[in-house]
Design an enzyme around this catalytic site. Structure first.
Site, PDB file in Angstrom:
ATOM      1  N   LYS A  85      35.875  48.229  43.498  1.00  0.00           N
ATOM      2  CA  LYS A  85      34.720  47.367  43.180  1.00  0.00           C
ATOM      3  C   LYS A  85      34.754  46.042  43.943  1.00  0.00           C
ATOM      4  O   LYS A  85      33.748  45.354  44.026  1.00  0.00           O
ATOM      5  CB  LYS A  85      34.584  47.149  41.677  1.00  0.00           C
ATOM      6  CG  LYS A  85      35.644  46.305  41.012  1.00  0.00           C
ATOM      7  CD  LYS A  85      35.441  46.325  39.496  1.00  0.00           C
ATOM      8  CE  LYS A  85      36.524  45.609  38.741  1.00  0.00           C
ATOM      9  NZ  LYS A  85      36.434  44.167  38.758  1.00  0.00           N
ATOM     10  N   ASP A  86      35.909  45.684  44.527  1.00  0.00           N
ATOM     11  CA  ASP A  86      36.000  44.463  45.338  1.00  0.00           C
ATOM     12  C   ASP A  86      35.597  44.682  46.796  1.00  0.00           C
ATOM     13  O   ASP A  86      35.494  43.725  47.563  1.00  0.00           O
ATOM     14  CB  ASP A  86      37.442  43.922  45.326  1.00  0.00           C
ATOM     15  CG  ASP A  86      37.881  43.440  43.950  1.00  0.00           C
ATOM     16  OD1 ASP A  86      37.001  43.049  43.153  1.00  0.00           O
ATOM     17  OD2 ASP A  86      39.094  43.444  43.677  1.00  0.00           O
ATOM     18  N   THR A 129      32.435  36.251  30.401  1.00  0.00           N
ATOM     19  CA  THR A 129      32.499  37.176  31.538  1.00  0.00           C
ATOM     20  C   THR A 129      32.209  36.392  32.812  1.00  0.00           C
ATOM     21  O   THR A 129      31.434  35.437  32.795  1.00  0.00           O
ATOM     22  CB  THR A 129      31.500  38.348  31.414  1.00  0.00           C
ATOM     23  OG1 THR A 129      31.570  39.137  32.610  1.00  0.00           O
ATOM     24  CG2 THR A 129      30.067  37.880  31.246  1.00  0.00           C
ATOM     25  N   SER A 131      31.071  38.058  35.430  1.00  0.00           N
ATOM     26  CA  SER A 131      30.232  39.011  36.162  1.00  0.00           C
ATOM     27  C   SER A 131      28.757  38.850  35.797  1.00  0.00           C
ATOM     28  O   SER A 131      28.379  38.989  34.628  1.00  0.00           O
ATOM     29  CB  SER A 131      30.702  40.438  35.837  1.00  0.00           C
ATOM     30  OG  SER A 131      29.685  41.382  36.066  1.00  0.00           O
ATOM     31  N   ARG A 133      26.533  40.967  36.604  1.00  0.00           N
ATOM     32  CA  ARG A 133      26.105  42.320  36.211  1.00  0.00           C
ATOM     33  C   ARG A 133      26.303  42.534  34.713  1.00  0.00           C
ATOM     34  O   ARG A 133      25.403  43.000  34.002  1.00  0.00           O
ATOM     35  CB  ARG A 133      26.925  43.358  37.006  1.00  0.00           C
ATOM     36  CG  ARG A 133      26.752  44.795  36.533  1.00  0.00           C
ATOM     37  CD  ARG A 133      27.764  45.719  37.203  1.00  0.00           C
ATOM     38  NE  ARG A 133      29.139  45.322  36.949  1.00  0.00           N
ATOM     39  CZ  ARG A 133      29.816  45.596  35.833  1.00  0.00           C
ATOM     40  NH1 ARG A 133      29.227  46.266  34.851  1.00  0.00           N
ATOM     41  NH2 ARG A 133      31.067  45.197  35.685  1.00  0.00           N
ATOM     42  N   ARG A 134      27.498  42.184  34.213  1.00  0.00           N
ATOM     43  CA  ARG A 134      27.767  42.343  32.777  1.00  0.00           C
ATOM     44  C   ARG A 134      26.873  41.411  31.963  1.00  0.00           C
ATOM     45  O   ARG A 134      26.299  41.821  30.954  1.00  0.00           O
ATOM     46  CB  ARG A 134      29.240  42.040  32.470  1.00  0.00           C
ATOM     47  CG  ARG A 134      30.202  43.084  32.990  1.00  0.00           C
ATOM     48  CD  ARG A 134      31.657  42.690  32.723  1.00  0.00           C
ATOM     49  NE  ARG A 134      32.564  43.679  33.321  1.00  0.00           N
ATOM     50  CZ  ARG A 134      33.688  43.373  33.945  1.00  0.00           C
ATOM     51  NH1 ARG A 134      34.072  42.115  34.061  1.00  0.00           N
ATOM     52  NH2 ARG A 134      34.451  44.330  34.459  1.00  0.00           N
ATOM     53  N   ARG A 151      37.112  32.934  34.103  1.00  0.00           N
ATOM     54  CA  ARG A 151      37.792  33.439  35.294  1.00  0.00           C
ATOM     55  C   ARG A 151      39.286  33.560  35.029  1.00  0.00           C
ATOM     56  O   ARG A 151      39.800  33.047  34.061  1.00  0.00           O
ATOM     57  CB  ARG A 151      37.571  32.493  36.495  1.00  0.00           C
ATOM     58  CG  ARG A 151      36.173  32.450  37.067  1.00  0.00           C
ATOM     59  CD  ARG A 151      35.827  33.585  38.005  1.00  0.00           C
ATOM     60  NE  ARG A 151      36.875  33.957  38.939  1.00  0.00           N
ATOM     61  CZ  ARG A 151      37.112  33.382  40.106  1.00  0.00           C
ATOM     62  NH1 ARG A 151      36.379  32.361  40.486  1.00  0.00           N
ATOM     63  NH2 ARG A 151      38.080  33.814  40.892  1.00  0.00           N
ATOM     64  N   GLY A 152      39.993  34.164  35.982  1.00  0.00           N
ATOM     65  CA  GLY A 152      41.444  34.291  35.862  1.00  0.00           C
ATOM     66  C   GLY A 152      41.856  35.737  35.765  1.00  0.00           C
ATOM     67  O   GLY A 152      41.020  36.637  35.688  1.00  0.00           O
ATOM     68  N   ARG A 157      42.730  35.531  30.825  1.00  0.00           N
ATOM     69  CA  ARG A 157      41.445  35.685  30.105  1.00  0.00           C
ATOM     70  C   ARG A 157      41.688  36.032  28.634  1.00  0.00           C
ATOM     71  O   ARG A 157      40.977  35.572  27.754  1.00  0.00           O
ATOM     72  CB  ARG A 157      40.582  36.762  30.762  1.00  0.00           C
ATOM     73  CG  ARG A 157      40.020  36.319  32.104  1.00  0.00           C
ATOM     74  CD  ARG A 157      38.939  37.237  32.589  1.00  0.00           C
ATOM     75  NE  ARG A 157      39.046  37.477  34.018  1.00  0.00           N
ATOM     76  CZ  ARG A 157      38.162  38.148  34.728  1.00  0.00           C
ATOM     77  NH1 ARG A 157      37.093  38.646  34.151  1.00  0.00           N
ATOM     78  NH2 ARG A 157      38.337  38.325  36.024  1.00  0.00           N
ATOM     79  N   CYS A 244      29.862  42.302  45.269  1.00  0.00           N
ATOM     80  CA  CYS A 244      30.241  42.585  43.875  1.00  0.00           C
ATOM     81  C   CYS A 244      29.852  41.428  42.955  1.00  0.00           C
ATOM     82  O   CYS A 244      30.136  41.454  41.783  1.00  0.00           O
ATOM     83  CB  CYS A 244      31.728  42.908  43.781  1.00  0.00           C
ATOM     84  SG  CYS A 244      32.799  41.585  44.346  1.00  0.00           S
TER      85      CYS A 244
END
Length: 311
Positions: A85-86, A129, A131, A133-134, A151-152, A157, A244
């Protein structure tokens, strides 16, 4: 004996999954009488260095892979283990995907302080999150939730869940599975509710296109059904020209029923979750299927939504 130098990020998850890949490759060497040893090289990427800004604001594609790809091109390492995904859609000239092994669980999951699921979170619950997308899909499903950036690495997290007042955080299930922390998962989010990132749960083993020794070894490691499913998802991503860090999700699986063998679902959302475009198509050619699905969403207005996210 040939020494194969393996490059990876230095997070606990990256080191764990790279260690698992090396174990599998050692086993394959034993089975096929290949004389090779393995050496690990840890590499810090831009995405690892910048932790105080959301990923979408750091910008650019390949935040977690560029420095590792440079080490490949410079001959410092022989292969690299990435989370698929990266990976940006286009690889630098001279580099190839040598293998895509068997995929882990591609779903996103919810971790809450008290084990409750998404529908049981209180009104206005604070969910973490990094992201878009999420965030987009979660806001679409529950507009009352307060989505905040987190982040992290996985363990930091999980600590922030306790220390920074979050009611829940969202993570990829695959990472928790790989490091043996699946007991922390409160609920798995079905793809119907939250489509995963392109390639989520899959690994990408990248190498130089002219390294025949490594390519031959990796050809014994690839898992064809995973490779086909991921190729369809990445074709979809490539047509939308997304990295991404934009609200794009896709998931493909292979079906053994008669007729078309790949089922691909894709989504593009607005950052605030007010609009989520989603479509499912079936076909036999992964590249073609990804392109067709992207065109269908572009016809519905996906390009405009992505432009919003880029801003």
């Amino acid at each position: 004996m040939r020494t194969i130098v393996v490059g990876t990020r230095q997070s606990a998850l990256a080191l764990t999954q790279t260690g698992q890949v090396i174990d599998h490759l050692r086993e394959l060497c034993k089975q096929h009488g290949i004389e090779a040893g393995f050496e690990l090289k840890k590499i810090v990427t831009k995405g690892d260095r910048i932790l105080d800004v959301t990923l979408s604001k750091v910008g650019g594609k390949g935040l977690f892979v560029k420095e590792i790809e440079q080490a490949l091109l410079d001959g410092e390492i022989d292969l690299a283990v990435h989370s698929m995904k990266d990976m940006p859609f286009e690889l630098p000239e001279g580099l190839v995907v040598g293998a895509v092994p068997l995929r882990e669980d591609p779903r996103d999951c919810l971790i809450t302080r008290d084990g409750r699921g998404l529908d049981d979170l209180p009104q206005g619950a604070k969910v973490g999150t990094s992201s878009l997308r999420r965030a987009s899909q979660l806001q679409h499903y529950r507009p009352d939730l307060q989505i905040e950036s987190i982040r992290g690495n996985i363990d930091s997290r999980l600590r922030k869940l306790e220390t920074e007042g979050f009611d829940a955080i969202l993570l990829a299930a695959a990472g928790l599975h790989r490091i043996g922390w699946q007991d922390r998962i409160s609920a798995y989010l079905p793809p119907e509710l939250c489509l995963p990132a392109v390639g989520q749960g899959a690994l990408c083993i990248e190498c130089r296109g002219d390294n025949e020794f490594v390519l031959d070894l990796l050809s014994k490691y690839k898992h064809e059904p995973t490779a086909v499913a991921v190729a369809a998802e990445r074709s979809f991503l490539g047509r939308l020209n997304g990295g991404c860090q934009v609200p794009i999700g896709a998931h493909a699986h292979l079906t053994k029923e008669s007729g078309p063998s790949i089922v691909l679902t894709g989504m593009v959302g607005s950052p605030d979750g007010k609009q989520v475009l989603k479509e499912t198509m079936t076909g036999n050619n992964p590249q073609q299927l990804g392109l067709q699905l992207a065109e269908a969403l572009i016809a519905k207005g996906a390009a405009e939504l992505l432009a919003l996210a880029e801003e």
